[in-house]
Design a protein around this motif. Sequence first.
Motif, mmCIF file in Angstrom:
data_model
loop_
_atom_site.group_PDB
_atom_site.id
_atom_site.type_symbol
_atom_site.label_atom_id
_atom_site.label_comp_id
_atom_site.label_asym_id
_atom_site.label_seq_id
_atom_site.Cartn_x
_atom_site.Cartn_y
_atom_site.Cartn_z
ATOM 1 N N SER A 153 35.378 -1.196 -25.010
ATOM 2 C CA SER A 153 34.124 -1.091 -25.675
ATOM 3 C C SER A 153 33.609 0.235 -25.153
ATOM 4 O O SER A 153 32.737 0.171 -26.295
ATOM 5 C CB SER A 153 33.277 -2.529 -25.398
ATOM 6 N N ALA A 208 34.119 2.685 -27.118
ATOM 7 C CA ALA A 208 34.110 2.601 -28.876
ATOM 8 C C ALA A 208 32.303 3.232 -29.240
ATOM 9 O O ALA A 208 31.953 3.828 -30.103
ATOM 10 C CB ALA A 208 34.162 2.018 -29.229
ATOM 11 N N GLN A 209 31.550 2.743 -28.460
ATOM 12 C CA GLN A 209 29.620 3.111 -28.877
ATOM 13 C C GLN A 209 29.058 4.228 -28.482
ATOM 14 O O GLN A 209 29.085 4.645 -29.527
ATOM 15 C CB GLN A 209 29.119 1.889 -27.218
#
Length: 258
Positions: free
Chosen positions: A183, A186-187
């Motif tokens: 996560s 992905a940012q």
Amino acid sequence: MATDVLGGVLVEARGLVKEYDSGARVVDGVSLEIRRGETLGLVGESGSGKSTVARMLLRLIEPSAGTVRYDGVDLLGAGSRELRALRRRMQIVFQDPFAALNPRMRVREILAEPFRIHREQGSGDRDQLVRMLDEVGLEASALDRFPHEFSGGQRQRINIARALALKPEFLALDEPVSALDVSVGAQVVDLLRELQRTYGLTYLFISHSMPLVRYLCDRVAVMQRGRLVEVGECEQVCAAPRDEYTRGLIAATPEMPA
């Protein structure tokens, strides 16, 4: 895709070879082009020579053979003054977001260092450093903290801010999210896309993940044991890979979550 409009060739390598004194040849005859404004993915398993290629493209290490041209200039033949000017235009973001930061320096010193090295008079003041942090999604309060006080994702954002300090046009991104959880990674990838749109950056994105390369890159070059085995448009290569090794890379990495 990184961009809809691509320019001419910015980085061009021909016949790159890197061989060490032991006789080990880690890069063997690699030729590639990176067009202005695009993201070229360089993908392959660990030890395939990806990072060595990136370092040769920036002349951080010297090739044993081959040529590199940056915006038409012979990078390997550049003298110290010309090379210094070229270095302002190209930067690298490393895989390990902690090892790339000096643990004894506060963030303000880390971000100001490129201005000091390149003798930028009047640059690197607090307002400028705050703007640099804001561009990568960090608060001004980060300036007075040390690297160990940040998460892995935040440290990588600091690395990216430092790489962009002198407004380069080309970034080599050496597996910049592989040390991060999915996560957070992905940012960071979305941040890289936004920075590219804002500043018209050109990227070499190194990865072992074909789905990630497919998400971010315009074209992909696949490396195996120091050689390029396949180069082409990302969607085309991922949809119909010609090389057995490429098919194996695609099968070995799961699709990115939606």
